[in-house]
Design a protein around this motif. Sequence first.
Motif, PDB file in Angstrom:
ATOM      1  N   SER A  40       0.850  -1.264   0.169  1.00 11.43           N
ATOM      2  CA  SER A  40       0.021  -0.018   0.014  1.00 11.43           C
ATOM      3  C   SER A  40       0.861   1.218   0.149  1.00 11.43           C
ATOM      4  O   SER A  40       0.435   2.265  -0.345  1.00 11.43           O
ATOM      5  CB  SER A  40      -0.892  -0.076   1.246  1.00 11.43           C
ATOM      6  OG  SER A  40      -0.136  -0.088   2.501  1.00 11.43           O
ATOM      7  N   GLY A  41       2.064   1.234   0.302  1.00  8.50           N
ATOM      8  CA  GLY A  41       3.098   2.242   0.484  1.00  8.50           C
ATOM      9  C   GLY A  41       3.750   2.425  -0.774  1.00  8.50           C
ATOM     10  O   GLY A  41       3.613   1.873  -1.999  1.00  8.50           O
ATOM     11  N   SER A  42       4.864   3.363  -0.834  1.00  4.68           N
ATOM     12  CA  SER A  42       5.596   3.222  -2.217  1.00  4.68           C
ATOM     13  C   SER A  42       7.009   3.813  -1.506  1.00  4.68           C
ATOM     14  O   SER A  42       7.523   3.768  -0.313  1.00  4.68           O
ATOM     15  CB  SER A  42       5.245   4.597  -2.861  1.00  4.68           C
ATOM     16  OG  SER A  42       5.400   5.839  -1.891  1.00  4.68           O
ATOM     17  N   GLY A  71       5.983   8.968   4.720  1.00  8.10           N
ATOM     18  CA  GLY A  71       4.468   8.256   5.027  1.00  8.10           C
ATOM     19  C   GLY A  71       4.459   6.754   4.730  1.00  8.10           C
ATOM     20  O   GLY A  71       3.505   6.122   5.259  1.00  8.10           O
ATOM     21  N   SER A  72       5.541   6.010   4.387  1.00  3.66           N
ATOM     22  CA  SER A  72       5.665   4.733   3.853  1.00  3.66           C
ATOM     23  C   SER A  72       6.761   4.124   4.659  1.00  3.66           C
ATOM     24  O   SER A  72       7.596   4.715   5.364  1.00  3.66           O
ATOM     25  CB  SER A  72       5.701   4.450   2.682  1.00  3.66           C
ATOM     26  OG  SER A  72       4.683   4.972   1.712  1.00  3.66           O
ATOM     27  N   ASP A 104       4.546  -0.648   2.931  1.00  7.51           N
ATOM     28  CA  ASP A 104       3.375  -0.292   3.418  1.00  7.51           C
ATOM     29  C   ASP A 104       2.886   1.210   4.031  1.00  7.51           C
ATOM     30  O   ASP A 104       4.067   1.686   4.302  1.00  7.51           O
ATOM     31  CB  ASP A 104       2.776  -1.165   4.499  1.00  7.51           C
ATOM     32  CG  ASP A 104       2.210  -2.554   4.105  1.00  7.51           C
ATOM     33  OD1 ASP A 104       2.096  -2.449   2.613  1.00  7.51           O
ATOM     34  OD2 ASP A 104       2.138  -3.375   4.615  1.00  7.51           O
ATOM     35  N   LEU A 105       1.818   1.721   3.777  1.00  9.73           N
ATOM     36  CA  LEU A 105       1.592   3.184   4.396  1.00  9.73           C
ATOM     37  C   LEU A 105       2.010   2.913   5.798  1.00  9.73           C
ATOM     38  O   LEU A 105       1.279   1.977   6.527  1.00  9.73           O
ATOM     39  CB  LEU A 105       0.130   3.401   4.127  1.00  9.73           C
ATOM     40  CG  LEU A 105       0.228   4.063   2.647  1.00  9.73           C
ATOM     41  CD1 LEU A 105      -1.325   4.423   2.368  1.00  9.73           C
ATOM     42  CD2 LEU A 105       1.066   5.118   2.184  1.00  9.73           C
TER      43      LEU A 105
END
Length: 224
Positions: A40-42, A71-72, A104-105
Amino acid sequence: MAKKLLKLTTLLSVVLIVFLLTGCPKPEVYYTLNVSNDGSGSGIVTQNPEPEEKGYLKGTTVTLTADPDAGSEFVRWLVGEVEETGNPLEITMDSDKTVTAVFDLIPPEEYTLTINTTGDGTVTADPEPVEGKYQEGTEVELTAAPAAGWEFVNWLVGEAEETDNPLEITMDSDKTVTAVFDLIDLPEIILEWTSGDLMVLGAPCTAPEDGLGFQYLVGEQRLN
């Protein structure tokens, strides 16, 4: 002549033996490394060394480093179907490989808003908390509603006083807010009864000095 032929034969034999021992030069083998992201993150993945045009020479050790975006967070690697958690990750190129970096976030912080009241009144919060918590950065509007005969005075946000009503607060930490209500001051009725029939309701009274009738007071003033 025979000696020359013997020398030539010996030389050819040596060359043949060397050839048989070493064989033909083997071609260089290259393998492909495919790197991708999931979750879900980057983030980005760097490879050291970078591949050549043909890929990586067999036996090359490659260091992969996962760098999550703001944020990830980096979670794990998937090397084929095998999970790895080390970061950086070293792999040896002994075959074609596929590596996936999972990001992931990061869940936002959650904070508690405690609402108290002093006096008689109610406080509503908009929006209401989810399971008693607000996500970081949530703007909450608090509205104080005094009960009949009471009035709103001020808020105590921690130790700071606020008078706006409604009041907006930003949830960047756990907070305690107290709404202060106070009784509305009502004027006292002043009546004096010396004779006849008179019913007085809700007014403070004292016995007059001469013992006749009643005196009703407002503040420090006495009417006879």
